[in-house]
Design a protein around this motif. Structure first.
Motif, PDB file in Angstrom:
ATOM      1  N   PRO A   7      -2.675   1.508   9.410  1.00  0.00           N
ATOM      2  CA  PRO A   7      -2.127   0.727   8.296  1.00  0.00           C
ATOM      3  C   PRO A   7      -1.924   1.620   7.071  1.00  0.00           C
ATOM      4  CG  PRO A   7      -4.038  -0.392   9.273  1.00  0.00           C
ATOM      5  CD  PRO A   7      -3.941   0.940   9.926  1.00  0.00           C
ATOM      6  N   ASN A   8      -0.795   1.437   6.391  1.00  0.00           N
ATOM      7  CA  ASN A   8      -0.552   2.132   5.124  1.00  0.00           C
ATOM      8  C   ASN A   8      -0.282   3.642   5.242  1.00  0.00           C
ATOM      9  OD1 ASN A   8      -0.272   1.223   2.430  1.00  0.00           O
ATOM     10  ND2 ASN A   8      -2.055   2.393   1.829  1.00  0.00           N
ATOM     11  N   SER A   9      -0.076   4.133   6.457  1.00  0.00           N
ATOM     12  CA  SER A   9       0.159   5.579   6.610  1.00  0.00           C
ATOM     13  C   SER A   9       1.562   5.991   6.169  1.00  0.00           C
ATOM     14  CB  SER A   9      -0.097   6.000   8.065  1.00  0.00           C
ATOM     15  OG  SER A   9       0.688   5.227   8.951  1.00  0.00           O
ATOM     16  N   LYS A  11       4.619   4.470   7.730  1.00  0.00           N
ATOM     17  CA  LYS A  11       5.587   4.295   8.823  1.00  0.00           C
ATOM     18  C   LYS A  11       6.910   3.727   8.307  1.00  0.00           C
ATOM     19  CE  LYS A  11       2.605   1.495  10.722  1.00  0.00           C
ATOM     20  NZ  LYS A  11       1.476   1.765   9.830  1.00  0.00           N
ATOM     21  N   SER A  12       6.802   2.613   7.586  1.00  0.00           N
ATOM     22  CA  SER A  12       8.018   1.927   7.128  1.00  0.00           C
ATOM     23  C   SER A  12       8.775   2.780   6.113  1.00  0.00           C
ATOM     24  CB  SER A  12       7.654   0.559   6.540  1.00  0.00           C
ATOM     25  OG  SER A  12       6.992  -0.235   7.513  1.00  0.00           O
ATOM     26  N   ILE A  25       8.333  -2.195   2.683  1.00  0.00           N
ATOM     27  CA  ILE A  25       7.276  -1.230   2.367  1.00  0.00           C
ATOM     28  C   ILE A  25       6.320  -1.912   1.394  1.00  0.00           C
ATOM     29  CG2 ILE A  25       6.850   0.920   1.083  1.00  0.00           C
ATOM     30  CD1 ILE A  25       9.658   1.805   1.992  1.00  0.00           C
ATOM     31  N   MET A  28      -0.168  -2.326  -0.086  1.00  0.00           N
ATOM     32  CA  MET A  28      -1.384  -2.681   0.631  1.00  0.00           C
ATOM     33  C   MET A  28      -1.199  -2.531   2.142  1.00  0.00           C
ATOM     34  SD  MET A  28      -3.309  -3.463  -1.805  1.00  0.00           S
ATOM     35  CE  MET A  28      -4.707  -4.412  -1.211  1.00  0.00           C
ATOM     36  N   PRO A  29      -2.277  -2.145   2.847  1.00  0.00           N
ATOM     37  CA  PRO A  29      -2.200  -2.093   4.302  1.00  0.00           C
ATOM     38  C   PRO A  29      -1.842  -3.477   4.848  1.00  0.00           C
ATOM     39  CG  PRO A  29      -4.325  -1.282   3.510  1.00  0.00           C
ATOM     40  CD  PRO A  29      -3.604  -1.826   2.331  1.00  0.00           C
ATOM     41  N   GLY A  30      -1.147  -3.525   5.946  1.00  0.00           N
ATOM     42  CA  GLY A  30      -0.822  -4.818   6.547  1.00  0.00           C
ATOM     43  C   GLY A  30       0.523  -5.356   6.106  1.00  0.00           C
ATOM     44  N   THR A  32       3.617  -4.486   7.183  1.00  0.00           N
ATOM     45  CA  THR A  32       4.348  -4.844   8.402  1.00  0.00           C
ATOM     46  C   THR A  32       3.356  -5.574   9.285  1.00  0.00           C
ATOM     47  OG1 THR A  32       5.560  -2.771   8.166  1.00  0.00           O
ATOM     48  CG2 THR A  32       5.814  -3.940  10.258  1.00  0.00           C
ATOM     49  N   LYS A 130       2.434  12.045   3.431  1.00  0.00           N
ATOM     50  CA  LYS A 130       1.785  12.030   2.110  1.00  0.00           C
ATOM     51  C   LYS A 130       1.276  13.412   1.701  1.00  0.00           C
ATOM     52  CE  LYS A 130       0.671   7.091   2.465  1.00  0.00           C
ATOM     53  NZ  LYS A 130      -0.030   5.948   1.884  1.00  0.00           N
ATOM     54  N   ASP A 132       2.410  15.097  -0.511  1.00  0.00           N
ATOM     55  CA  ASP A 132       2.542  15.198  -1.975  1.00  0.00           C
ATOM     56  C   ASP A 132       1.279  14.737  -2.688  1.00  0.00           C
ATOM     57  OD1 ASP A 132       3.135  12.079  -3.026  1.00  0.00           O
ATOM     58  OD2 ASP A 132       3.552  12.454  -0.930  1.00  0.00           O
ATOM     59  N   LYS A 133       0.368  14.104  -1.930  1.00  0.00           N
ATOM     60  CA  LYS A 133      -0.801  13.455  -2.533  1.00  0.00           C
ATOM     61  C   LYS A 133      -2.021  14.375  -2.460  1.00  0.00           C
ATOM     62  CE  LYS A 133      -2.091   8.622  -2.580  1.00  0.00           C
ATOM     63  NZ  LYS A 133      -2.265   7.409  -1.798  1.00  0.00           N
ATOM     64  N   ALA A 161       7.140  11.045   2.542  1.00  0.00           N
ATOM     65  CA  ALA A 161       8.165  10.001   2.475  1.00  0.00           C
ATOM     66  C   ALA A 161       8.465   9.685   1.011  1.00  0.00           C
ATOM     67  CB  ALA A 161       7.706   8.745   3.206  1.00  0.00           C
TER      68      ALA A 161
HETATM   69  N1  LIG Z   1       2.261   9.433  -2.329  1.00  0.00           N
HETATM   70  C1  LIG Z   1       2.873   8.981  -1.230  1.00  0.00           C
HETATM   71  N2  LIG Z   1       2.897   7.658  -0.965  1.00  0.00           N
HETATM   72  C2  LIG Z   1       3.529   7.249   0.144  1.00  0.00           C
HETATM   73  C3  LIG Z   1       4.169   8.139   1.051  1.00  0.00           C
HETATM   74  N3  LIG Z   1       4.689   7.425   2.068  1.00  0.00           N
HETATM   75  C4  LIG Z   1       4.397   6.133   1.822  1.00  0.00           C
HETATM   76  N4  LIG Z   1       3.705   6.007   0.662  1.00  0.00           N
HETATM   77  C5  LIG Z   1       3.183   4.777   0.060  1.00  0.00           C
HETATM   78  O1  LIG Z   1       2.209   4.249   0.934  1.00  0.00           O
HETATM   79  C6  LIG Z   1       2.240   2.826   0.919  1.00  0.00           C
HETATM   80  C7  LIG Z   1       2.417   2.301   2.324  1.00  0.00           C
HETATM   81  O2  LIG Z   1       3.726   2.597   2.784  1.00  0.00           O
HETATM   82  P1  LIG Z   1       4.370   1.825   4.004  1.00  0.00           P
HETATM   83  O3  LIG Z   1       5.587   2.573   4.372  1.00  0.00           O
HETATM   84  O4  LIG Z   1       4.484   0.377   3.738  1.00  0.00           O
HETATM   85  O5  LIG Z   1       3.237   2.063   5.112  1.00  0.00           O
HETATM   86  P2  LIG Z   1       3.116   1.452   6.573  1.00  0.00           P
HETATM   87  O6  LIG Z   1       2.487   2.495   7.413  1.00  0.00           O
HETATM   88  O7  LIG Z   1       4.418   0.908   7.018  1.00  0.00           O
HETATM   89  O8  LIG Z   1       2.058   0.289   6.319  1.00  0.00           O
HETATM   90  P3  LIG Z   1       1.767  -1.062   7.191  1.00  0.00           P
HETATM   91  O9  LIG Z   1       3.073  -1.709   7.475  1.00  0.00           O
HETATM   92  O10 LIG Z   1       0.919  -1.862   6.279  1.00  0.00           O
HETATM   93  O11 LIG Z   1       1.044  -0.617   8.403  1.00  0.00           O
HETATM   94  C8  LIG Z   1       3.385   2.449  -0.046  1.00  0.00           C
HETATM   95  O12 LIG Z   1       2.805   2.196  -1.315  1.00  0.00           O
HETATM   96  C9  LIG Z   1       4.249   3.691  -0.061  1.00  0.00           C
HETATM   97  O13 LIG Z   1       4.991   3.813  -1.246  1.00  0.00           O
HETATM   98  C10 LIG Z   1       4.123   9.538   0.736  1.00  0.00           C
HETATM   99  O14 LIG Z   1       4.629  10.413   1.442  1.00  0.00           O
HETATM  100  N5  LIG Z   1       3.461   9.893  -0.423  1.00  0.00           N
END
Ligand SMILES: Nc1nc2c(ncn2[C@@H]2O[C@H](COP(=O)(O)OP(=O)(O)OP(=O)(O)O)[C@@H](O)[C@H]2O)c(=O)[nH]1
Ligand SMILES: [Mg+2]
Length: 191
Positions: A7-9, A11-12, A25, A28-30, A32, A130, A132-133, A161
Motif C-alpha cells: 500500500p502507498n508504494s 503503483k498508481s 492516487i 493514504m494507503p488503500g 486503490t 520514491k 527523491d525522498k 514517480a
Molecule cells: N515523494 C514521493 N512521493 C510519491 C512518489 N510516488 C508516489 N508518491 C506519493 O505516495 C502516495 C501514494 O501514491 P499512490 O500512487 O496512490 O500509491 P499506491 O501504491 O497506488 O497506493 P494504494 O493504491 O493505496 O496501494 C501519494 O501521496 C503520492 O503522491 C515518489 O516517487 N516520491
C-alpha cells in the motif's frame, strides 16, 4: 500488464507517468481498493492492484480479503500476464521491514516477487520508487538491501514517480518487454 506492491508504494502514480492514464492516487494507503482494469492496447489490459501487505490503516480482515483477491487474480491469469511491475517504496524499505518484523509480520515484497517469478513463471520488473525522498545515502543503503535480497536476476529500476527521475529507463524496458510479447507500440497509443 499488472502493477503490484505494498500500500502507498506509488503503483498508481507510476501508472500515470508511464501511460498517462488518469488513475486515482492518494496520500493514504488503500487508495486503490479494488483490482482496476484499463484496456490500453489491442489485447492488452493494464491492471492497477490494491496495496498488498500489512498497513496501519486497514483491518486484518480487509487485508486478508485483498491478499486473497490479488493472489487469486495472479494465479487465474498467469498465462495471460505479459509483465508485472512490482513497486517498492525504497525510501523506507529497511525501516518497513524492521517495523513489520518487530510485530511478527513478513514484509512480503521479496517473497511476492519470488513467488510471481518462480511459482507463476511471470516476468517481473521492480520499480524502486520514491528515490527523491530522504537522503542519498539512505536511498543507496535501501536500494542495496533490496537488490541484495532480490538477487542478481531481478531487474531493479530506481525511480521517482514525483520527479520523473529514472522513469524513462523503466518505461523503455516495459515497452521493450511488451513488444517482445507481440504488442506493437503498447504505451504510445495512449498519448
Ligand atoms: N515523494 C514521493 N512521493 C510519491 C512518489 N510516488 C508516489 N508518491 C506519493 O505516495 C502516495 C501514494 O501514491 P499512490 O500512487 O496512490 O500509491 P499506491 O501504491 O497506488 O497506493 P494504494 O493504491 O493505496 O496501494 C501519494 O501521496 C503520492 O503522491 C515518489 O516517487 N516520491
Ligand atoms: Mg493505488
Amino acid at each position: 500488464m499488472v502493477f503490484t506492491g505494498r500500500p502507498n508504494s506509488g503503483k498508481s502514480s507510476l501508472i500515470r507517468l508511464l501511460t498517462g492514464l488518469r488513475v486515482v492516487i492518494g496520500k493514504m494507503p488503500g487508495t486503490t481498493s479494488r483490482i482496476e482494469r484499463y484496456p490500453i492496447a489491442s489485447g492488452l489490459t493494464l491492471v492497477d492492484m490494491p496495496g498488498y501487505g500489512r498497513s496501519l490503516r486497514s483491518s486484518r480482515e480487509r487485508e486478508e480479503e485483498t491478499k486473497d483477491s490479488i493472489l487469486g487474480f495472479l494465479q487465474d491469469n498467469a498465462e495471460g500476464i505479459a509483465l508485472v511491475v512490482h513497486t517498492v517504496n525504497v525510501s523506507t524499505f529497511l525501516e518497513t521491514e524492521a517495523r513489520l518484523g518487530r510485530k511478527g509480520f513478513i514484509p512480503l515484497d521479496v517473497e511476492m516477487v519470488q513467488y510471481m517469478r518462480r511459482d507463476l513463471g511471470l516476468q517481473v520488473l521492480v520499480a524502486a520508487n520514491k528515490i527523491d525522498k530522504g537522503g542519498t545515502e539512505e536511498i543507496m543503503e535501501n536500494l542495496e538491501a533490496l537488490r541484495g535480497q532480490l538477487g542478481p536476476t531481478v531487474p531493479v529500476y530506481p525511480v521517482s514517480a514525483r520527479t520523473g527521475e529514472g522513469v524513462g529507463e523503466l518505461k523503455a524496458e516495459v515497452h521493450r518487454r511488451l513488444v517482445e510479447r507481440g504488442f506493437r507500440s503498447p504505451l504510445e497509443l495512449l498519448r
